[in-house]
Design an enzyme around this catalytic site. Structure first.
Site, mmCIF file in Angstrom:
data_model
loop_
_atom_site.group_PDB
_atom_site.id
_atom_site.type_symbol
_atom_site.label_atom_id
_atom_site.label_comp_id
_atom_site.label_asym_id
_atom_site.label_seq_id
_atom_site.Cartn_x
_atom_site.Cartn_y
_atom_site.Cartn_z
ATOM 1 N N HIS A 62 -21.136 27.190 7.109
ATOM 2 C CA HIS A 62 -20.245 27.284 6.931
ATOM 3 C C HIS A 62 -19.402 25.949 6.665
ATOM 4 C CE1 HIS A 62 -16.216 29.960 4.749
ATOM 5 N NE2 HIS A 62 -16.553 28.239 4.506
ATOM 6 N N GLU A 116 -15.407 20.965 2.571
ATOM 7 C CA GLU A 116 -16.195 20.679 3.600
ATOM 8 C C GLU A 116 -15.423 19.028 4.093
ATOM 9 O OE1 GLU A 116 -16.623 23.661 5.356
ATOM 10 O OE2 GLU A 116 -15.698 24.737 4.026
ATOM 11 N N HIS A 120 -11.508 19.232 5.977
ATOM 12 C CA HIS A 120 -12.216 19.981 7.423
ATOM 13 C C HIS A 120 -12.668 18.401 7.935
ATOM 14 C CE1 HIS A 120 -11.277 23.581 7.385
ATOM 15 N NE2 HIS A 120 -12.183 24.013 6.331
#
Length: 227
Positions: A62, A116, A120
């Protein structure tokens, strides 16, 4: 007029300061998060296979998420850092396999990986550039086979229910560190094994004991659904 010019200059300097502060933001560790596709698809109305076809019945990445020891986390740290597919072009086939998207409509995964990286990955740029970020996640996936660890303990994706502590113990036995377990709930109100959190040092290379774990919100017995 001079006063207005000074005010504008001061505001620009303040914005620049906070921009630099954000870009240089430190973090304490990573969460390396893997999800079980059977749970994702069993509890959401919109689950679609990627254009490459149905993913393998295995845990998929993930994300690799910078975090703080107090439980908080940085996000969207560098708005100027865009996802550039060309930087990881030779990794795409592996990423498609190990980091598949299940969102709808069916797509090639670029939107998922972009999210992502932007949310992040940009917060880890003091340690990892874009290519290093995705390489780190893939290498971590190679280091631990969650499905094998669970299967070795007799815990299989067969729609049966297992003790939460047995799941944690099986993963700890394989990795050496206590995992965090996130559950979701299906339409029948069954608590399911959804995501596994493992903690990693700031270099993105070594598993560590988690300074803090997310709230499990799981029952004492949880289902491991088929996929």
């Amino acid at each position: 007029m001079k006063l207005n010019s000074c005010s504008i200059l001061l505001n620009l300097l303040i914005l620049q300061y906070f921009s630099v502060l954000c870009l240089s933001q430190d973090f304490d560790f990573f969460y390396f998060v893997q999800q079980w596709p059977g749970s994702y698809c069993d509890s959401r109305q919109s689950c679609c296979y990627p254009k490459t076809g149905k993913p393998a019945a295995d845990f998929g990445i993930h994300g690799l998420w910078p975090n703080y020891k107090d439980g908080g986390y940085p996000s969207n740290c560098n708005p100027d850092s865009r996802f550039d597919k060309s930087e990881i072009s030779d990794l795409i086939s592996t990423i498609e396999k190990e980091w598949p998207t299940l969102s709808c409509p069916s797509n090639d995964g670029i939107k998922f990986w972009t999210h992502e990286w932007v949310k992040h990955g940009t917060c880890s740029e003091s340690e990892l550039d874009q290519r290093e970020y995705f390489e780190a996640a893939l290498k971590l996936k190679q280091k631990v086979n969650l499905l094998q660890a669970l299967t070795n303990a007799g815990i299989k994706p067969n729609d049966e229910f297992y003790e939460l502590e047995d799941i944690k113990d099986a993963i700890k036995e394989a990795v050496g560190f206590t995992p965090g377990i996130e559950c979701n709930v299906d339409s029948s109100r069954n608590s399911q094994l959804y995501q596994v959190y493992l903690c990693v040092d700031t270099s993105g290379s070594e598993f560590i004991e988690c300074p803090v774990l997310p709230r499990p919100r799981c029952g004492s017995r949880i289902q491991f659904p088929k996929f």
